[in-house]
Design a protein around this motif. Sequence first.
Motif, PDB file in Angstrom:
ATOM      1  N   CYS A  26       0.791  -1.167   0.006  1.00  0.00           N
ATOM      2  CA  CYS A  26       0.117  -0.163  -0.162  1.00  0.00           C
ATOM      3  C   CYS A  26       0.818   1.191  -0.059  1.00  0.00           C
ATOM      4  N   TYR A  77      -0.975 -18.471  20.327  1.00  0.00           N
ATOM      5  CA  TYR A  77      -2.203 -17.740  19.876  1.00  0.00           C
ATOM      6  C   TYR A  77      -2.185 -16.479  20.140  1.00  0.00           C
ATOM      7  N   PHE A  80      -0.392 -12.326  17.393  1.00  0.00           N
ATOM      8  CA  PHE A  80      -0.870 -11.337  16.532  1.00  0.00           C
ATOM      9  C   PHE A  80      -0.917 -10.212  17.568  1.00  0.00           C
ATOM     10  N   ILE A  81      -1.649 -10.380  18.512  1.00  0.00           N
ATOM     11  CA  ILE A  81      -1.954  -9.241  19.085  1.00  0.00           C
ATOM     12  C   ILE A  81      -0.659  -8.558  20.036  1.00  0.00           C
ATOM     13  N   ILE A  84       1.435  -6.831  17.432  1.00  0.00           N
ATOM     14  CA  ILE A  84       1.066  -5.590  16.821  1.00  0.00           C
ATOM     15  C   ILE A  84       1.396  -4.674  17.712  1.00  0.00           C
ATOM     16  N   VAL A 118       1.251   0.416  10.488  1.00  0.00           N
ATOM     17  CA  VAL A 118       0.277  -0.368   9.831  1.00  0.00           C
ATOM     18  C   VAL A 118       0.792  -0.775   8.560  1.00  0.00           C
ATOM     19  N   CYS A 120       2.550  -3.444   6.346  1.00  0.00           N
ATOM     20  CA  CYS A 120       2.387  -4.854   6.293  1.00  0.00           C
ATOM     21  C   CYS A 120       3.756  -5.489   6.284  1.00  0.00           C
ATOM     22  N   MET A 123       4.842  -6.003  10.117  1.00  0.00           N
ATOM     23  CA  MET A 123       4.205  -7.133  10.756  1.00  0.00           C
ATOM     24  C   MET A 123       4.484  -8.432   9.977  1.00  0.00           C
ATOM     25  N   LEU A 127       6.145 -12.180  11.414  1.00  0.00           N
ATOM     26  CA  LEU A 127       5.262 -13.224  11.136  1.00  0.00           C
ATOM     27  C   LEU A 127       5.961 -14.451  10.364  1.00  0.00           C
TER      28      LEU A 127
ATOM     29  N   ILE B  75      -4.472   2.352  18.505  1.00  0.00           N
ATOM     30  CA  ILE B  75      -4.143   1.069  19.048  1.00  0.00           C
ATOM     31  C   ILE B  75      -5.321   0.476  19.460  1.00  0.00           C
ATOM     32  N   LEU B  78      -6.275  -1.334  16.460  1.00  0.00           N
ATOM     33  CA  LEU B  78      -5.512  -2.601  16.271  1.00  0.00           C
ATOM     34  C   LEU B  78      -5.784  -3.705  17.086  1.00  0.00           C
ATOM     35  N   VAL B  79      -6.087  -3.217  18.514  1.00  0.00           N
ATOM     36  CA  VAL B  79      -6.389  -4.509  19.374  1.00  0.00           C
ATOM     37  C   VAL B  79      -7.734  -5.257  18.842  1.00  0.00           C
ATOM     38  N   ALA B  82      -7.011  -7.245  15.850  1.00  0.00           N
ATOM     39  CA  ALA B  82      -6.042  -8.368  15.990  1.00  0.00           C
ATOM     40  C   ALA B  82      -6.602  -9.414  16.769  1.00  0.00           C
ATOM     41  N   ALA B  83      -7.683  -8.937  17.818  1.00  0.00           N
ATOM     42  CA  ALA B  83      -8.424 -10.252  18.410  1.00  0.00           C
ATOM     43  C   ALA B  83      -9.280 -11.014  17.330  1.00  0.00           C
ATOM     44  N   VAL B  85      -9.067 -11.149  14.153  1.00  0.00           N
ATOM     45  CA  VAL B  85      -8.074 -11.994  13.349  1.00  0.00           C
ATOM     46  C   VAL B  85      -7.629 -13.199  14.071  1.00  0.00           C
ATOM     47  N   THR B  86      -7.241 -13.148  15.212  1.00  0.00           N
ATOM     48  CA  THR B  86      -7.017 -14.470  15.913  1.00  0.00           C
ATOM     49  C   THR B  86      -7.891 -15.383  16.130  1.00  0.00           C
ATOM     50  N   GLY B 108      -2.601 -13.679   9.395  1.00  0.00           N
ATOM     51  CA  GLY B 108      -2.173 -12.712  10.211  1.00  0.00           C
ATOM     52  C   GLY B 108      -1.958 -11.315   9.681  1.00  0.00           C
ATOM     53  N   LEU B 109      -1.781 -11.079   8.570  1.00  0.00           N
ATOM     54  CA  LEU B 109      -1.574  -9.774   7.920  1.00  0.00           C
ATOM     55  C   LEU B 109      -2.972  -9.184   7.652  1.00  0.00           C
ATOM     56  N   ILE B 111      -4.776  -8.013   9.865  1.00  0.00           N
ATOM     57  CA  ILE B 111      -4.660  -7.196  10.791  1.00  0.00           C
ATOM     58  C   ILE B 111      -4.066  -5.778  10.250  1.00  0.00           C
ATOM     59  N   THR B 112      -2.895  -5.700   9.398  1.00  0.00           N
ATOM     60  CA  THR B 112      -2.474  -4.547   9.015  1.00  0.00           C
ATOM     61  C   THR B 112      -2.885  -4.285   7.584  1.00  0.00           C
ATOM     62  N   CYS B 114      -4.887  -2.423   5.082  1.00  0.00           N
ATOM     63  CA  CYS B 114      -5.211  -1.102   5.069  1.00  0.00           C
ATOM     64  C   CYS B 114      -6.812  -0.816   4.862  1.00  0.00           C
TER      65      CYS B 114
END
Lengths: 209, 206
Positions: A26, A77, A80-81, A84, A118, A120, A123, A127, B75, B78-79, B82-83, B85-86, B108-109, B111-112, B114
């Motif tokens: 992006c 698990y 991810f959180i 980030i 943000v 990618c 992140m 990963l 933030i 994002l949280v 992220a939750a 996505v998990t 996982g990506l 999350i980011t 856009c």
Amino acid sequence: MEHAFSLFVRSIFVDNMIFASFLGMCSYLAVSKNVKTSLGLGVAVTFVLLVTVPVNYLLQKYILAPGGVFGDIDLTYLSFILFIAVIAGIVQLVEMVVERFSPSLYNALGIFLPLIAVNCAIMGASLFMQQRIEMDPNTSTQAIGGMLDAFAYALGSGIGWLMAIVALAAIREKMAYTNVPKPLQGLGITFITVGLMAMAFMCFSGLSL
Amino acid sequence: MSKLFSKDNQKVFLEPLNINNPILIQVLGICSALAVTAKLEPAIVMGLSVTVIMAFSNVIISLIRKTIPNRIRIIIQLVVVAALVTIVSMILKAFAYDVSVQLSVYVGLIITNCILMGRLEAFAMTNGPWESLLDGVGNGLGYAWILVVVGGVRELLGSGTLLNIRLIPQSFYDAGYMNNGMMTMPAMAMILLGCVIWVHRSFIKE
């Protein structure tokens, strides 16, 4: 040492963030209009990668994976959180440090610094690092076995990204003078250019070190 | 309070599918759009996952939008993402393990991605839950159909199959037809997406 160097070279050319796994696309497309700003963004991304990947490596190895601080409990698990959160926190920290010690660099980077949280690519690198820890360093050239490898991987990925964005910006500066069909102008032709660049980079895939 | 299916709400839902498409017009969420489209199946799963996460995160953020302090909203967003996505990633691992291996880090990506951040910032922070739900589903589907088109073309030309069902008959291969191995390479995803944008823009006059 040798393994770290090979990891470094491979992550610049063979496993290039942009051309092999399309990470950070992006901002790559949005910011690559001129060479100067794209160089600034590339440097910022490299820097943040260099901090976040080793930190996340330590987190993964000593806290999340079984056998760390919490004994045999598998906490992956939560990765991810946690990842980030670390990235967002470190970007904030880097922003404050840069503002305090080098206002000129801060002004040059401008809005790009906070936006890196943000991106990618950042992140994604964490990963991929998580996947590569599990590989065996003796058999796989992609494995990350220790801190040094994590640094080498982060630096290589960052430089690969930097190189890709500066190259695209240079091409787009020249392309401003060409006569592109109307519906293809802007985004369309940029995609096709990146596709051709990715094809050129495919010739590195046979590279062995 | 406007009616549930008023004109405005229809517009909120339909615009992202076409004239305000997140990929074609706003150029958001390109990374995953390219990387998962070598085959049709992962492309569909990815499109659905993003739609679901998008809808839920839009609704959640829109419900708590009045309590979020402005300075730390990124933030919090994002949280929440992220939750979600998990959760999606664990569901995929449980019920569609093969696809989740193919998607690897790209789940996982999300999350980011856009698109998510963009819609949360631009829409969910200022609109009610129902509008946000429509906006989330609309943008998710707008994203999904591009993935399906690119994934379908790449699988058909690259491996001669669709959803792993052989479409190009054996007699074609006997007559000298060959799969285009180039199509399975990452580079062709870029070029195909460029062509999709080309076609789309020549139909929609700016």
